[in-house]
Design a protein around this motif. Sequence first.
Motif, PDB file in Angstrom:
ATOM      1  N   SER A 165      59.991  46.997  56.813  1.00  0.00           N
ATOM      2  CA  SER A 165      59.657  48.203  57.839  1.00  0.00           C
ATOM      3  C   SER A 165      58.573  49.015  57.635  1.00  0.00           C
ATOM      4  O   SER A 165      58.400  49.418  56.263  1.00  0.00           O
ATOM      5  N   GLU A 166      57.748  49.692  58.486  1.00  0.00           N
ATOM      6  CA  GLU A 166      56.864  50.579  58.264  1.00  0.00           C
ATOM      7  C   GLU A 166      57.151  51.663  57.215  1.00  0.00           C
ATOM      8  O   GLU A 166      56.622  52.307  56.363  1.00  0.00           O
ATOM      9  N   ASP A 167      58.585  52.157  57.511  1.00  0.00           N
ATOM     10  CA  ASP A 167      59.143  53.350  56.641  1.00  0.00           C
ATOM     11  C   ASP A 167      59.752  52.962  55.279  1.00  0.00           C
ATOM     12  O   ASP A 167      60.117  53.808  54.474  1.00  0.00           O
ATOM     13  N   GLY A 168      59.658  51.727  54.870  1.00  0.00           N
ATOM     14  CA  GLY A 168      60.131  50.946  53.944  1.00  0.00           C
ATOM     15  C   GLY A 168      61.767  51.161  53.824  1.00  0.00           C
ATOM     16  O   GLY A 168      62.271  50.674  52.690  1.00  0.00           O
ATOM     17  N   MET A 169      62.330  51.747  54.616  1.00  0.00           N
ATOM     18  CA  MET A 169      63.809  51.446  54.586  1.00  0.00           C
ATOM     19  C   MET A 169      64.550  50.143  55.174  1.00  0.00           C
ATOM     20  O   MET A 169      63.862  49.452  55.877  1.00  0.00           O
ATOM     21  N   PRO A 170      65.490  49.799  54.377  1.00  0.00           N
ATOM     22  CA  PRO A 170      66.405  48.618  55.054  1.00  0.00           C
ATOM     23  C   PRO A 170      66.666  48.636  56.475  1.00  0.00           C
ATOM     24  O   PRO A 170      66.948  49.802  56.961  1.00  0.00           O
ATOM     25  N   VAL A 171      66.909  47.537  57.152  1.00  0.00           N
ATOM     26  CA  VAL A 171      67.106  47.499  58.400  1.00  0.00           C
ATOM     27  C   VAL A 171      68.638  47.385  58.543  1.00  0.00           C
ATOM     28  O   VAL A 171      69.357  46.278  57.860  1.00  0.00           O
ATOM     29  N   HIS A 172      69.505  48.014  59.266  1.00  0.00           N
ATOM     30  CA  HIS A 172      71.022  47.976  59.582  1.00  0.00           C
ATOM     31  C   HIS A 172      71.328  47.617  60.860  1.00  0.00           C
ATOM     32  O   HIS A 172      72.417  47.085  61.155  1.00  0.00           O
ATOM     33  N   LEU A 173      70.333  47.691  61.842  1.00  0.00           N
ATOM     34  CA  LEU A 173      70.417  47.209  63.356  1.00  0.00           C
ATOM     35  C   LEU A 173      69.332  46.248  63.650  1.00  0.00           C
ATOM     36  O   LEU A 173      68.116  46.686  63.754  1.00  0.00           O
ATOM     37  N   LEU A 174      69.673  45.052  63.781  1.00  0.00           N
ATOM     38  CA  LEU A 174      68.692  43.956  63.812  1.00  0.00           C
ATOM     39  C   LEU A 174      68.836  43.230  65.186  1.00  0.00           C
ATOM     40  O   LEU A 174      69.811  42.601  65.512  1.00  0.00           O
ATOM     41  N   PHE A 175      68.016  43.723  66.395  1.00  0.00           N
ATOM     42  CA  PHE A 175      68.039  43.124  67.721  1.00  0.00           C
ATOM     43  C   PHE A 175      67.232  42.089  67.503  1.00  0.00           C
ATOM     44  O   PHE A 175      66.087  42.034  67.159  1.00  0.00           O
ATOM     45  N   VAL A 176      67.583  41.147  68.301  1.00  0.00           N
ATOM     46  CA  VAL A 176      66.880  39.985  68.562  1.00  0.00           C
ATOM     47  C   VAL A 176      66.756  39.638  70.023  1.00  0.00           C
ATOM     48  O   VAL A 176      67.604  39.652  70.506  1.00  0.00           O
ATOM     49  N   ILE A 177      65.610  39.311  70.645  1.00  0.00           N
ATOM     50  CA  ILE A 177      65.287  39.161  71.988  1.00  0.00           C
ATOM     51  C   ILE A 177      64.570  37.905  72.424  1.00  0.00           C
ATOM     52  O   ILE A 177      63.550  37.795  71.733  1.00  0.00           O
ATOM     53  N   ALA A 178      65.089  37.202  73.335  1.00  0.00           N
ATOM     54  CA  ALA A 178      64.348  35.900  73.793  1.00  0.00           C
ATOM     55  C   ALA A 178      64.180  36.169  75.048  1.00  0.00           C
ATOM     56  O   ALA A 178      64.789  36.708  76.039  1.00  0.00           O
ATOM     57  N   SER A 179      62.727  35.838  75.586  1.00  0.00           N
ATOM     58  CA  SER A 179      62.382  35.971  76.980  1.00  0.00           C
ATOM     59  C   SER A 179      61.210  34.899  77.035  1.00  0.00           C
ATOM     60  O   SER A 179      60.951  34.079  76.243  1.00  0.00           O
ATOM     61  N   SER A 180      60.767  34.746  78.409  1.00  0.00           N
ATOM     62  CA  SER A 180      59.638  33.928  78.769  1.00  0.00           C
ATOM     63  C   SER A 180      58.475  34.749  79.115  1.00  0.00           C
ATOM     64  O   SER A 180      58.586  35.815  79.738  1.00  0.00           O
ATOM     65  N   PRO A 181      57.374  34.193  79.055  1.00  0.00           N
ATOM     66  CA  PRO A 181      56.128  35.036  79.622  1.00  0.00           C
ATOM     67  C   PRO A 181      56.121  35.252  80.970  1.00  0.00           C
ATOM     68  O   PRO A 181      55.563  36.121  81.576  1.00  0.00           O
ATOM     69  N   SER A 182      57.009  34.392  81.781  1.00  0.00           N
ATOM     70  CA  SER A 182      57.214  34.637  83.304  1.00  0.00           C
ATOM     71  C   SER A 182      58.028  35.819  83.535  1.00  0.00           C
ATOM     72  O   SER A 182      58.048  36.188  84.678  1.00  0.00           O
ATOM     73  N   ILE A 183      58.594  36.511  82.717  1.00  0.00           N
ATOM     74  CA  ILE A 183      59.507  37.414  82.861  1.00  0.00           C
ATOM     75  C   ILE A 183      59.072  38.821  81.874  1.00  0.00           C
ATOM     76  O   ILE A 183      59.967  39.370  81.535  1.00  0.00           O
ATOM     77  N   GLN A 184      57.780  38.973  82.115  1.00  0.00           N
ATOM     78  CA  GLN A 184      57.275  40.120  81.081  1.00  0.00           C
ATOM     79  C   GLN A 184      57.796  41.470  81.394  1.00  0.00           C
ATOM     80  O   GLN A 184      58.086  42.193  80.568  1.00  0.00           O
ATOM     81  N   LEU A 185      57.826  41.672  82.454  1.00  0.00           N
ATOM     82  CA  LEU A 185      58.022  43.170  83.055  1.00  0.00           C
ATOM     83  C   LEU A 185      59.604  43.337  82.590  1.00  0.00           C
ATOM     84  O   LEU A 185      60.118  44.077  82.093  1.00  0.00           O
ATOM     85  N   GLU A 186      60.340  42.471  82.870  1.00  0.00           N
ATOM     86  CA  GLU A 186      61.912  42.542  82.352  1.00  0.00           C
ATOM     87  C   GLU A 186      62.113  42.663  81.154  1.00  0.00           C
ATOM     88  O   GLU A 186      62.886  43.468  80.481  1.00  0.00           O
ATOM     89  N   TYR A 187      61.383  42.053  80.204  1.00  0.00           N
ATOM     90  CA  TYR A 187      61.213  42.126  78.772  1.00  0.00           C
ATOM     91  C   TYR A 187      60.816  43.349  78.326  1.00  0.00           C
ATOM     92  O   TYR A 187      61.664  43.918  77.592  1.00  0.00           O
ATOM     93  N   LEU A 188      59.985  44.040  78.820  1.00  0.00           N
ATOM     94  CA  LEU A 188      59.619  45.283  78.628  1.00  0.00           C
ATOM     95  C   LEU A 188      60.443  46.307  78.880  1.00  0.00           C
ATOM     96  O   LEU A 188      60.734  47.503  78.246  1.00  0.00           O
ATOM     97  N   ARG A 189      61.044  46.289  79.951  1.00  0.00           N
ATOM     98  CA  ARG A 189      62.330  47.244  80.667  1.00  0.00           C
ATOM     99  C   ARG A 189      63.219  46.645  79.561  1.00  0.00           C
ATOM    100  O   ARG A 189      63.925  48.070  79.004  1.00  0.00           O
ATOM    101  N   SER A 190      63.723  45.683  78.870  1.00  0.00           N
ATOM    102  CA  SER A 190      64.649  45.686  77.995  1.00  0.00           C
ATOM    103  C   SER A 190      64.397  46.197  76.739  1.00  0.00           C
ATOM    104  O   SER A 190      65.176  47.067  76.111  1.00  0.00           O
ATOM    105  N   LEU A 191      62.887  45.993  76.390  1.00  0.00           N
ATOM    106  CA  LEU A 191      62.706  46.593  75.254  1.00  0.00           C
ATOM    107  C   LEU A 191      62.641  48.306  75.120  1.00  0.00           C
ATOM    108  O   LEU A 191      63.292  48.843  74.148  1.00  0.00           O
ATOM    109  N   SER A 192      62.419  48.632  76.235  1.00  0.00           N
ATOM    110  CA  SER A 192      62.281  50.246  76.589  1.00  0.00           C
ATOM    111  C   SER A 192      63.731  50.848  76.495  1.00  0.00           C
ATOM    112  O   SER A 192      63.903  51.700  75.917  1.00  0.00           O
ATOM    113  N   ALA A 193      64.920  49.946  77.193  1.00  0.00           N
ATOM    114  CA  ALA A 193      66.027  50.542  76.905  1.00  0.00           C
ATOM    115  C   ALA A 193      66.677  50.463  75.447  1.00  0.00           C
ATOM    116  O   ALA A 193      67.275  51.375  75.480  1.00  0.00           O
ATOM    117  N   ILE A 194      66.192  49.541  74.879  1.00  0.00           N
ATOM    118  CA  ILE A 194      66.576  49.459  73.592  1.00  0.00           C
ATOM    119  C   ILE A 194      66.065  50.524  72.565  1.00  0.00           C
ATOM    120  O   ILE A 194      66.806  51.364  71.996  1.00  0.00           O
TER     121      ILE A 194
END
Length: 164
Positions: free
Chosen positions: A89-118
């Motif tokens: 990570s940029e801050d050099g700290m270990p990760v404790h919360l690892l989100f993994v997101i699967a999406s399709s190019p056809s639902i980009q807006l939904e992906y961006l909204r999901s990312l924003s919520a996280i």
Amino acid sequence: MDILNDCRSVICQLQATEKTKALLEVIDSCSIFDTLPDVERFKRGVLRRERIQSTGIGHGVAIAHGKILGLHEVHIALGLSRDGIDYGSEDGMPVHLLFVIASSPSIQLEYLRSLSAILRSVRSEAMREHLLSLQDHQIDDACHRFFSMMESQHFVWLGKNQVR
């Protein structure tokens, strides 16, 4: 069955402390990804994306993602690591919360909204600490609260049937 009724399929406790193994553990352990059209291709895409640049955003959080054709809704899982993952990570700290997101190019807006919520959710140190402090028997309740909070932020994907 909807995501709120099958939370164990989207949150898992991680054993891996190395980035690649942790990513694969989340994908393999969370049944939300079982319905992907091509899980192996998704794994390769997530790992390829990580080789380009780390998705560790700091404060012990990473949001890995991959695209796969044929999805009609965003799939999200969260891996919890008490020991931390050496993630680059940029801050050099270990990760404790690892989100993994699967999406399709056809639902980009939904992906961006999901990312924003996280991103809005994990901005709170209290939320990060709460998620990390969960014991196995508390995961269901925490999952309901976390995803209910995200649902209140107007996300269509939370009300859809995602786990089959």
